[in-house]
Design a protein around this motif. Structure first.
Motif, PDB file in Angstrom:
ATOM      1  N   THR A 375       0.837  -1.194   0.000  1.00 31.81           N
ATOM      2  CA  THR A 375       0.000   0.000   0.000  1.00 31.81           C
ATOM      3  C   THR A 375       0.875   1.248   0.000  1.00 31.81           C
ATOM      4  OG1 THR A 375      -1.631  -1.230   1.303  1.00 31.81           O
ATOM      5  CG2 THR A 375      -1.895   1.167   1.183  1.00 31.81           C
ATOM      6  N   ASN A 376       0.442   2.300  -0.737  1.00 31.06           N
ATOM      7  CA  ASN A 376       1.204   3.546  -0.734  1.00 31.06           C
ATOM      8  C   ASN A 376       0.327   4.716  -0.295  1.00 31.06           C
ATOM      9  OD1 ASN A 376      -0.360   4.204  -2.990  1.00 31.06           O
ATOM     10  ND2 ASN A 376       1.261   3.713  -4.461  1.00 31.06           N
ATOM     11  N   GLU A 377       0.939   5.886  -0.157  1.00 31.23           N
ATOM     12  CA  GLU A 377       0.218   7.066   0.327  1.00 31.23           C
ATOM     13  C   GLU A 377      -0.889   7.484  -0.620  1.00 31.23           C
ATOM     14  OE1 GLU A 377       3.041  10.149   1.023  1.00 31.23           O
ATOM     15  OE2 GLU A 377       3.726   9.293   2.937  1.00 31.23           O
ATOM     16  N   GLU A 378      -0.653   7.344  -1.923  1.00 26.00           N
ATOM     17  CA  GLU A 378      -1.668   7.738  -2.895  1.00 26.00           C
ATOM     18  C   GLU A 378      -2.951   6.939  -2.708  1.00 26.00           C
ATOM     19  OE1 GLU A 378       2.234   9.013  -4.211  1.00 26.00           O
ATOM     20  OE2 GLU A 378       1.493   7.031  -3.612  1.00 26.00           O
ATOM     21  N   GLU A 379      -2.824   5.670  -2.354  1.00 23.87           N
ATOM     22  CA  GLU A 379      -4.016   4.846  -2.148  1.00 23.87           C
ATOM     23  C   GLU A 379      -4.763   5.272  -0.885  1.00 23.87           C
ATOM     24  OE1 GLU A 379      -2.921   0.633  -4.278  1.00 23.87           O
ATOM     25  OE2 GLU A 379      -1.931   1.108  -2.387  1.00 23.87           O
ATOM     26  N   ILE A 380      -4.034   5.642   0.161  1.00 21.22           N
ATOM     27  CA  ILE A 380      -4.684   6.154   1.365  1.00 21.22           C
ATOM     28  C   ILE A 380      -5.482   7.405   1.025  1.00 21.22           C
ATOM     29  CG2 ILE A 380      -4.329   7.107   3.675  1.00 21.22           C
ATOM     30  CD1 ILE A 380      -3.713   4.134   3.516  1.00 21.22           C
ATOM     31  N   ASP A 381      -4.875   8.312   0.284  1.00 19.56           N
ATOM     32  CA  ASP A 381      -5.562   9.552  -0.081  1.00 19.56           C
ATOM     33  C   ASP A 381      -6.758   9.275  -0.987  1.00 19.56           C
ATOM     34  OD1 ASP A 381      -3.674  10.862   1.397  1.00 19.56           O
ATOM     35  OD2 ASP A 381      -2.444  11.465  -0.313  1.00 19.56           O
ATOM     36  N   ARG A 382      -6.626   8.270  -1.849  1.00 16.17           N
ATOM     37  CA  ARG A 382      -7.738   7.915  -2.730  1.00 16.17           C
ATOM     38  C   ARG A 382      -8.918   7.399  -1.924  1.00 16.17           C
ATOM     39  NH1 ARG A 382      -6.960   4.064  -8.058  1.00 16.17           N
ATOM     40  NH2 ARG A 382      -9.094   4.154  -8.851  1.00 16.17           N
ATOM     41  N   LEU A 383      -8.643   6.598  -0.915  1.00 19.50           N
ATOM     42  CA  LEU A 383      -9.689   6.090  -0.036  1.00 19.50           C
ATOM     43  C   LEU A 383     -10.364   7.240   0.710  1.00 19.50           C
ATOM     44  CD1 LEU A 383     -11.227   3.959   1.680  1.00 19.50           C
ATOM     45  CD2 LEU A 383      -9.195   3.845   3.139  1.00 19.50           C
ATOM     46  N   LEU A 384      -9.580   8.132   1.278  1.00 20.94           N
ATOM     47  CA  LEU A 384     -10.148   9.255   2.035  1.00 20.94           C
ATOM     48  C   LEU A 384     -10.989  10.154   1.137  1.00 20.94           C
ATOM     49  CD1 LEU A 384      -7.041  10.090   4.252  1.00 20.94           C
ATOM     50  CD2 LEU A 384      -9.205   9.083   5.024  1.00 20.94           C
ATOM     51  N   THR A 385     -10.524  10.384  -0.080  1.00 18.35           N
ATOM     52  CA  THR A 385     -11.305  11.183  -1.021  1.00 18.35           C
ATOM     53  C   THR A 385     -12.627  10.514  -1.350  1.00 18.35           C
ATOM     54  OG1 THR A 385      -9.286  12.135  -1.981  1.00 18.35           O
ATOM     55  CG2 THR A 385     -11.291  12.218  -3.323  1.00 18.35           C
ATOM     56  N   ALA A 386     -12.586   9.188  -1.556  1.00 19.71           N
ATOM     57  CA  ALA A 386     -13.807   8.459  -1.873  1.00 19.71           C
ATOM     58  C   ALA A 386     -14.791   8.509  -0.713  1.00 19.71           C
ATOM     59  CB  ALA A 386     -13.461   7.010  -2.213  1.00 19.71           C
ATOM     60  N   LEU A 387     -14.290   8.359   0.517  1.00 23.36           N
ATOM     61  CA  LEU A 387     -15.168   8.430   1.691  1.00 23.36           C
ATOM     62  C   LEU A 387     -15.767   9.818   1.831  1.00 23.36           C
ATOM     63  CD1 LEU A 387     -13.144   6.383   4.324  1.00 23.36           C
ATOM     64  CD2 LEU A 387     -15.462   5.867   3.531  1.00 23.36           C
ATOM     65  N   ALA A 388     -14.968  10.852   1.602  1.00 24.81           N
ATOM     66  CA  ALA A 388     -15.478  12.221   1.684  1.00 24.81           C
ATOM     67  C   ALA A 388     -16.597  12.446   0.682  1.00 24.81           C
ATOM     68  CB  ALA A 388     -14.348  13.221   1.463  1.00 24.81           C
ATOM     69  N   HIS A 389     -16.446  11.874  -0.509  1.00 25.71           N
ATOM     70  CA  HIS A 389     -17.485  12.001  -1.523  1.00 25.71           C
ATOM     71  C   HIS A 389     -18.739  11.252  -1.117  1.00 25.71           C
ATOM     72  CE1 HIS A 389     -19.358  12.418  -5.443  1.00 25.71           C
ATOM     73  NE2 HIS A 389     -19.528  11.105  -5.490  1.00 25.71           N
ATOM     74  N   VAL A 390     -18.581  10.065  -0.537  1.00 30.57           N
ATOM     75  CA  VAL A 390     -19.735   9.283  -0.104  1.00 30.57           C
ATOM     76  C   VAL A 390     -20.534  10.036   0.951  1.00 30.57           C
ATOM     77  CG1 VAL A 390     -20.457   7.211   1.156  1.00 30.57           C
ATOM     78  CG2 VAL A 390     -18.769   7.026  -0.690  1.00 30.57           C
ATOM     79  N   VAL A 391     -19.861  10.550   1.970  1.00 32.61           N
ATOM     80  CA  VAL A 391     -20.602  11.207   3.057  1.00 32.61           C
ATOM     81  C   VAL A 391     -21.180  12.550   2.614  1.00 32.61           C
ATOM     82  CG1 VAL A 391     -19.229  10.055   4.821  1.00 32.61           C
ATOM     83  CG2 VAL A 391     -18.519  12.311   4.006  1.00 32.61           C
ATOM     84  N   SER A 392     -20.594  13.179   1.586  1.00 35.99           N
ATOM     85  CA  SER A 392     -21.123  14.465   1.120  1.00 35.99           C
ATOM     86  C   SER A 392     -22.352  14.290   0.261  1.00 35.99           C
ATOM     87  CB  SER A 392     -20.061  15.209   0.298  1.00 35.99           C
ATOM     88  OG  SER A 392     -19.808  14.560  -0.934  1.00 35.99           O
ATOM     89  N   THR A 393     -22.572  13.063  -0.238  1.00 35.29           N
ATOM     90  CA  THR A 393     -23.725  12.830  -1.118  1.00 35.29           C
ATOM     91  C   THR A 393     -24.771  11.969  -0.433  1.00 35.29           C
ATOM     92  OG1 THR A 393     -22.560  10.921  -2.098  1.00 35.29           O
ATOM     93  CG2 THR A 393     -22.352  13.041  -3.212  1.00 35.29           C
TER      94      THR A 393
END
Length: 393
Positions: A375-393
């Motif tokens: 796992t790398n940092e980009e994948e962590i950020d991708r997960l956090l971005t996806a979660l932020a999008h889920v909770v915002s919608t």
């Protein structure tokens, strides 16, 4: 392949190149259910199949090669778990099957008044075999509980007595990542003469194992969790195995460890086990642990900024494994939403049914995010971005 230049350098880019299963369109957080396999492991399995293996023994070249593959795999696993004698390594179809077999063997000497201790935190594969064996023998089952909020394990001391026969405990929760103080539990169990069975399946992928330091009498793990093929391993002092007599076929070997290995071993998979251990050694599991803990810190800090996301469990010492839920979505729905964003994080309780039921998550569990060596940092950020999008919608 060298993936560490010194004690502080971890080349995750080079590690990722070893895994053909990694895809640029998917961020994989499903490692706790089974890691991806590096190409060298797949090549080792295929090479053994192509070599024309046969049964062990005899003077033929194929038989000698099969012997060599088996003994090399035993030596590799002994190194991996920190066991001095490879004769203490038993291979089986799965960790679950090995634990059921061992529970049946040990419980032949149990009776009314005997006791076993199981942990509510554990995967069911280190609970049900012992509970079933105890019930058949008329023995008593005692439950070691955990805090449903923090996922920290309770005190084993009050559960122990001179009638305790086995204490079964995980080295790391596959649901919350909790790493109990196994050594302290083992010391307490040893004072009353009990055996300790440590489930190291989840921990093995995230930190070095040390059989002696854990204080285990029996230790089980699964190579497919740490880069290898699908089978199970049980480790024990050969002297303990010599005292035990499992059910077996009359003409099969009564030597240790072969008396515990029912039927023909999957020799091609043993070649893959050796390759997986060698890959883990080249990665340096201590360096893997440091890398993963850094990513875990990044993940937890990002999740703290998303109040709509609930993280279940706050253990002080943990593997990089996080169970989370979002209000208004079932774990399955949340997993689907993440997958739409190219993030693989599966839902459920992952066979840790007792743990899920007792926790704030409930029986349905949650979405499990597992950080792995690749796992790398980009994948962590991708997960956090996806979660932020889920909770915002």
């Amino acid at each position: 392949m060298s993936v560490t230049d010194d004690a502080t350098t971890y080349d995750v880019k080079q590690i990722r190149r070893a895994f053909g299963g990694l895809r640029p369109d998917l961020a994989r957080f499903d490692g706790p259910g089974g890691s991806l396999v590096p190409e060298v492991v797949a090549d080792a399995v295929a090479g053994a199949l192509r070599a024309g293996l046969c049964q062990r023994g005899g003077p033929s070249a194929p038989g000698l090669l099969t012997d060599e593959i088996t003994l090399t795999a035993r030596a590799a696993m002994a190194r991996f778990v920190g066991l001095g004698d490879p004769r203490g390594i038993v291979f089986g179809r799965s960790m679950t099957a090995l634990t059921f077999d061992m529970a049946r063997t040990l419980s032949a000497d149990w009776g009314a008044g005997d006791e076993v201790v199981v942990s509510r935190l554990d995967h069911d594969a280190n609970i049900r075999p012992w509970v079933s064996a105890a019930e058949r023998a008329g023995a008593t089952v005692r439950w070691l509980e955990f805090d449903p909020v923090t996922a920290e394990l309770g005190d084993v001391g009050p559960l122990l007595s001179d009638r305790t026969r086995v204490v079964a405990l995980t080295a790391a929760s596959n649901l919350f990542g909790t790493r109990p103080d196994v050594a302290a539990v083992s010391r307490a169990a040893r004072q009353v003469g009990a055996l300790v069975c440590v489930d190291a399946v989840h921990l093995a992928a995230h930190a070095p194992l040390d059989f002696s330091a854990l204080g285990a009498d029996l230790l089980v793990c699964s190579p497919y969790k740490f880069f290898g093929p699908h089978l199970g391993v049980l480790a024990a002092d050969p002297a303990l195995l010599e005292r035990l007599h499992p059910d077996k076929l009359l003409p099969s070997s009564d030597a240790v460890p072969e008396r515990f290995e029912l039927g023909t071993l999957p020799y091609e998979l043993l070649a893959g086990v050796t390759a997986a251990v060698e890959f883990a050694e080249e990665c340096d599991m201590a360096a893997v642990e440091v890398h993963e803990q850094g990513l875990l810190t990044r993940l937890l800090e990002g999740l703290a900024a998303l109040p709509e996301v609930t993280v279940h469990g706050r253990p002080r010492r943990r593997t990089p494994t996080v169970l989370l839920t979002v209000e208004g979505l079932t774990p399955l729905e949340l997993s689907h939403r993440l997958h739409e964003a190219g993030v693989v994080a599966p839902p459920g309780s992952f066979y840790a049914l007792e743990a899920a039921r007792h926790s704030t998550a409930g029986e349905q569990g949650g979405v499990r995010v597992g950080i792995s060596a690749y796992t790398n940092e980009e994948e962590i950020d991708r997960l956090l971005t996806a979660l932020a999008h889920v909770v915002s919608t």
